[in-house]
Design a protein around this motif. Structure first.
Motif, mmCIF file in Angstrom:
data_model
loop_
_atom_site.group_PDB
_atom_site.id
_atom_site.type_symbol
_atom_site.label_atom_id
_atom_site.label_comp_id
_atom_site.label_asym_id
_atom_site.label_seq_id
_atom_site.Cartn_x
_atom_site.Cartn_y
_atom_site.Cartn_z
ATOM 1 N N SER A 549 63.930 33.087 41.487
ATOM 2 C CA SER A 549 63.285 31.831 41.847
ATOM 3 C C SER A 549 63.100 31.682 43.344
ATOM 4 N N SER A 550 63.379 32.743 44.110
ATOM 5 C CA SER A 550 63.159 32.673 45.550
ATOM 6 C C SER A 550 61.669 32.646 45.842
ATOM 7 N N ILE A 551 61.262 31.835 46.833
ATOM 8 C CA ILE A 551 59.839 31.657 47.108
ATOM 9 C C ILE A 551 59.565 31.880 48.571
ATOM 10 N N ALA A 552 58.280 31.975 48.909
ATOM 11 C CA ALA A 552 57.876 32.096 50.302
ATOM 12 C C ALA A 552 57.964 30.743 50.966
ATOM 13 N N PRO A 553 58.079 30.692 52.307
ATOM 14 C CA PRO A 553 58.259 29.408 52.978
ATOM 15 C C PRO A 553 57.069 28.479 52.834
ATOM 16 N N HIS A 554 55.869 29.012 52.844
ATOM 17 C CA HIS A 554 54.695 28.147 52.780
ATOM 18 C C HIS A 554 53.588 28.954 52.138
ATOM 19 N N ALA A 555 53.590 29.011 50.813
ATOM 20 C CA ALA A 555 52.690 29.912 50.112
ATOM 21 C C ALA A 555 51.454 29.219 49.596
ATOM 22 N N GLY A 556 51.238 27.975 49.963
ATOM 23 C CA GLY A 556 50.154 27.227 49.359
ATOM 24 C C GLY A 556 48.777 27.723 49.715
ATOM 25 N N THR A 557 48.647 28.452 50.820
ATOM 26 C CA THR A 557 47.315 28.897 51.238
ATOM 27 C C THR A 557 47.131 30.391 51.103
ATOM 28 N N ALA A 558 48.113 31.077 50.556
ATOM 29 C CA ALA A 558 48.026 32.528 50.489
ATOM 30 C C ALA A 558 47.527 32.961 49.131
ATOM 31 N N SER A 559 46.913 34.120 49.106
ATOM 32 C CA SER A 559 46.434 34.669 47.838
ATOM 33 C C SER A 559 47.533 35.480 47.190
ATOM 34 N N THR A 560 47.409 35.763 45.918
ATOM 35 C CA THR A 560 48.406 36.517 45.182
ATOM 36 C C THR A 560 47.800 37.788 44.651
ATOM 37 N N THR A 561 48.662 38.769 44.432
ATOM 38 C CA THR A 561 48.179 40.034 43.884
ATOM 39 C C THR A 561 47.722 39.850 42.449
ATOM 40 N N GLU A 562 48.368 38.924 41.731
ATOM 41 C CA GLU A 562 47.938 38.680 40.359
ATOM 42 C C GLU A 562 46.551 38.041 40.342
ATOM 43 N N GLY A 563 46.289 37.134 41.300
ATOM 44 C CA GLY A 563 45.025 36.439 41.301
ATOM 45 C C GLY A 563 43.863 37.326 41.682
ATOM 46 N N SER A 564 44.141 38.441 42.352
ATOM 47 C CA SER A 564 43.052 39.314 42.761
ATOM 48 C C SER A 564 42.567 40.190 41.630
ATOM 49 N N ARG A 565 43.342 40.259 40.544
ATOM 50 C CA ARG A 565 42.938 41.066 39.403
ATOM 51 C C ARG A 565 42.725 40.151 38.213
ATOM 52 N N LYS A 566 41.489 39.791 37.919
ATOM 53 C CA LYS A 566 41.200 38.869 36.839
ATOM 54 C C LYS A 566 41.308 39.593 35.497
ATOM 55 N N PRO A 567 42.008 38.985 34.523
ATOM 56 C CA PRO A 567 42.093 39.612 33.217
ATOM 57 C C PRO A 567 40.750 39.553 32.519
ATOM 58 N N PRO A 568 40.524 40.482 31.588
ATOM 59 C CA PRO A 568 39.255 40.448 30.863
ATOM 60 C C PRO A 568 39.152 39.187 30.030
ATOM 61 N N ALA A 569 37.943 38.697 29.900
ATOM 62 C CA ALA A 569 37.718 37.472 29.136
ATOM 63 C C ALA A 569 38.044 37.701 27.676
ATOM 64 N N ALA A 570 38.592 36.670 27.035
ATOM 65 C CA ALA A 570 38.933 36.775 25.624
ATOM 66 C C ALA A 570 37.669 36.855 24.788
ATOM 67 N N SER A 571 37.748 37.681 23.741
ATOM 68 C CA SER A 571 36.565 37.850 22.892
ATOM 69 C C SER A 571 36.404 36.707 21.913
ATOM 70 N N GLY A 572 37.503 36.041 21.522
ATOM 71 C CA GLY A 572 37.425 34.940 20.576
ATOM 72 C C GLY A 572 37.092 33.634 21.264
ATOM 73 N N ALA A 573 36.860 32.614 20.438
ATOM 74 C CA ALA A 573 36.479 31.314 20.986
ATOM 75 C C ALA A 573 37.696 30.486 21.386
ATOM 76 N N PHE A 574 38.888 30.801 20.836
ATOM 77 C CA PHE A 574 40.081 29.992 21.098
ATOM 78 C C PHE A 574 41.240 30.904 21.524
ATOM 79 N N THR A 575 42.130 30.319 22.277
ATOM 80 C CA THR A 575 43.343 31.014 22.698
ATOM 81 C C THR A 575 44.484 30.005 22.776
#
Length: 725
Positions: A549-575
């Motif tokens: 649960s340790s966090i960065a001091p002020h991460a509100g304006t920084a990008s994340t490695t997870e956010g730079s890789r978008k998952p593929p869109a779901a093929s179904g209509a609901f999730t």
């Protein structure tokens, strides 16, 4: 234990040797820290305990001997004859040379060669020589199989060494506590002796004054008798106090290993510093580092190992045996070896051997006994943990009481001084008798002694708290170096500052405003990426991704490695939307549940979310360079700190930040054990989130059916409709 050269402070040599060759000094003025150092290096009880650790280390080295190869050599010969029948006479001779090696899984492999001859006809000189070279392999398949069984003695010896080191740490703690207590008591006794000597001198002056008054004018005989009685009584008190000092010196000399009968003058009064710990922090520290608890926990690991091995030993014995090699025959030893090399024969055998004791009473009950012993140790650990909590809570109550008693004793001492001064003035003008002055002096002596005892009691309460929390050695800079058992009494030196780097924007990367981060390219360092435990210092490796649960001091304006890789869109209509998280480590259990339900998870960037960050405030500076040096010191000690610039244009140094208070308190306690004292500063921060979803469904009904399954696993999924592509 190996002899080791220890470098004591020069002041210690000056105190003990005093520069004289003729004999020991008459007295030494001894600081408390030097007394502790002398005890660590010279206390005989600690030396005796250190031998146990050294013997445990040798036992561990000995246990590794099971992997030493064994060389075997043998030779024999003889004659077998039947009386009266020369055709049944046999001569033989054999020699064997082999090398055997135990294997990690419990088996063994042996390489051997054998040569010899057998002569069945005594009337001829022809001898039938045979030489062999072969390999033998033995491997248990049930009982005694496995690395844990093979290394049983090694692992138990490792645990025994760890236990001996914790036992030595416990003995060192007790010795240091006894030294400080004895030192403080000697200090108090010497002050009491000085008080009684001053009281005796005052009684003698009072007696002289009464004598002068007798010569000038008639004085009541009672005044003379009272003054003489007070003088005699106080002389007796001085003798008693002097004996108490000498007895205490003997005790302290033994603890610090000082053989000469030197008068010890302690120069440091009992410490009155308040422990910077809350009761909760103290309990957590005690449960984490108490050596007696660690010793018992190590014993539990050893018992659990023996239980597993005893259970394994109750299995039937099934072994694989295989032998193979080459043979050569000849009329001599050399010819047989020549044929063994050029035209060998061969042989091999293989088989299984099975055995089991019917009933298996002995081994089965050995396992049950080991199991009972493990359960006993588990209960003993629980009892000790309970007792530790009780001890720490009791220590805090005793500390509060000792603090109050010290305050009252200090106030009482001040009032007794005022009262004595008043009686002396009244006696000078004849409105108070000699007995009144004597009584006031006695009361002042009692108040002074009570204040000294209250001071000693307060210091003793603090010592007991540090001892019961396992922090006494660290507080007094004594380090038990468990990595080198033969030199386990090392003195910890003060933390040396690391190399000073010039303050540039590339040397510090975490100085930011409290509200708005300093923009990149504006002559100021950039913020680290979000969800990293610590900033990245120029020239160093990047910090690993956070797993807690340790966090960065002020991460509100920084990008994340997870956010730079978008998952593929779901093929179904609901999730199914499972929830929003600040880090992937928080969704580990949820992902396991999703996979267990046969669904596929997906993680995508979520919205900013305001939460509370618990920062570990250390200090602050108006000068940026000083803040940089303090941050560098933290990083040199592998502490992931950061610096923020406040509204008041001050550079605030933090030793970390956590999303939950419990983790922050645990880290605060850990740092306190290293002499770094921080305070919690809650702050509201905006952090990017990660959205966890599960599955892809063609209809809402299918999504609802899967949601019901996940709800039974304590998840709270929400059916959402995917945006059209």
């Amino acid at each position: 234990m190996k002899k080791t050269v220890f470098i004591l402070p020069l002041i210690l040599l000056a105190l003990v040797d005093n520069g004289f060759c003729e004999g020991p000094p008459n007295e030494i003025r001894l600081p408390r820290q030097i007394a502790i150092a002398m005890a660590v290096y010279r206390n005989l009880d600690l030396k005796v305990e250190a031998y146990n650790s050294e013997m445990a280390r040798k036992e561990l080295e000995k246990s590794w001997g099971i992997y030493n190869p064994v060389l075997n050599a043998s030779g024999n010969g003889g004659v077998t004859a039947v009386p009266g029948d020369p055709f049944f006479s046999t001569r033989f001779a054999t020699t064997t040379l082999g090398l055997t090696q135990n294997l990690p899984l419990g088996g063994s492999i042996a390489l051997s060669t054998q040569t010899g001859f057998f002569s069945f006809n005594p009337g001829t000189s022809v001898q039938d020589w045979q030489s062999t070279a072969g390999l033998t392999y033995t491997q248990p398949l049930l009982r005694s199989f496995g690395l844990e069984n093979t290394r049983q003695n090694i692992t138990i010896s490792e645990y025994a060494l760890q236990e001996s080191l914790e036992r030595f740490r416990s003995s060192t703690t007790e010795t240091v506590a006894n030294v400080i207590t004895s030192y403080n008591h000697l200090y108090v006794l010497r002050r009491i002796l000085e008080t009684r000597m001053a009281s005796l001198k005052s009684a003698q002056l009072l007696l002289d004054a009464v004598g002068k008054k007798t010569q000038q004018a008639p004085v009541q005989g009672m005044d003379v008798a009272n003054a003489e009685f007070a003088t005699a009584q106080r002389r007796k008190d001085v003798v008693e106090a002097s004996r108490n000092v000498r007895d205490q010196e003997v005790s302290l000399r033994y603890l610090i290993g000082l053989e000469s009968k030197t008068e010890i003058i302690p120069i440091d009064p009992p410490a009155t510093e308040e422990p910077p710990l809350t009761e909760e922090q103290a309990v957590l520290a005690a449960l984490a580092i108490r050596p007696d608890l660690k010793q018992m926990q190590i014993g539990l690991k050893s018992s659990q190992l023996q239980e597993r091995i005893a259970r394994h030993q109750s299995l039937p014995d099934l072994s694989l045996n295989a032998t193979g090699g080459f043979t050569g025959n000849g009329t001599s030893m050399s010819s047989s070896y020549n044929n063994l090399w050029n035209s060998p024969g061969n042989y091999w055998t293989a088989g299984l051997q099975f055995s089991v004791p019917l009933g298996n009473t002995a081994l089965r009950n050995e396992y049950l006994k080991s199991k009972i012993k493990t359960e006993q140790l588990e209960d003993q650990i629980k009892a000790l943990q309970w007792k530790i909590r009780i001890d720490v809570e009791s220590d805090f109550r005793a500390l509060i009481s000792a603090r109050l008693q010290l305050q009252l004793a200090d106030k009482s001492r001040g009032l007794s001084e005022q009262r004595l001064d008043a009686y002396r003035k009244n006696n000078a003008v004849g409105t108070a008798s000699v007995q009144d002055v004597i009584n006031a002096e006695n009361d002042k002596n009692v108040a002074d002694n009570a204040h000294l005892e209250a001071l000693e009691n307060f210091a003793g309460a603090v010592i007991k708290l540090w001892r019961d929390t396992g922090q006494l050695l660290d507080r007094n800079r004594v380090n038990v170096d468990a990595s080198v058992p033969e030199t386990i009494t090392q003195r910890k030196q003060p933390d040396a500052p690391g190399p000073r780097l010039p303050l540039t924007d590339s040397s510090i990367t975490t100085i930011a405003q409290e509200k708005d981060p300093i923009p990149a390219g504006a002559g100021a360092p950039q913020l680290p990426e979000a969800r990293r435990e610590a900033p990245v210092v120029a020239g160093s490796k990047q910090a690993p991704a956070s797993t807690s649960s340790s966090i960065a001091p002020h991460a509100g304006t920084a990008s994340t490695t997870e956010g730079s890789r978008k998952p593929p869109a779901a093929s179904g209509a609901f999730t199914l939307k499972i929830g929003e998280y600040f880090a992937k480590s928080e969704m580990v259990e949820a992902i396991k549940t999703i996979k267990g339900a046969g669904l596929r998870e997906a993680v995508k960037p979520g919205p900013l979310k305001t939460t509370t960050s618990f920062r570990l405030y250390l200090t602050e500076f108006t000068d940026r360079e000083k803040a940089a040096r303090e941050l560098e010191r933290l990083q040199n000690n592998k502490i992931k700190g950061f610096v923020l610039k406040s509204k008041e244009q001050r550079y605030v140094v933090y030793a970390g930040a956590h999303l939950d208070r419990k983790s922050a308190v645990q880290e605060q306690t850990r740092l306190a054990l290293r002499g770094i004292h921080t305070s919690l500063k809650p702050a509201q921060v905006s952090l990017p989130t990660l959205v966890l979803t599960a599955g892809s469904f063609a209809s809402r009904e299918e999504a609802m059916a899967s949601a019901v399954i996940l709800e039974k696993q304590n998840l709270k999924p929400v059916v959402t409709e995917n945006a059209p592509q």
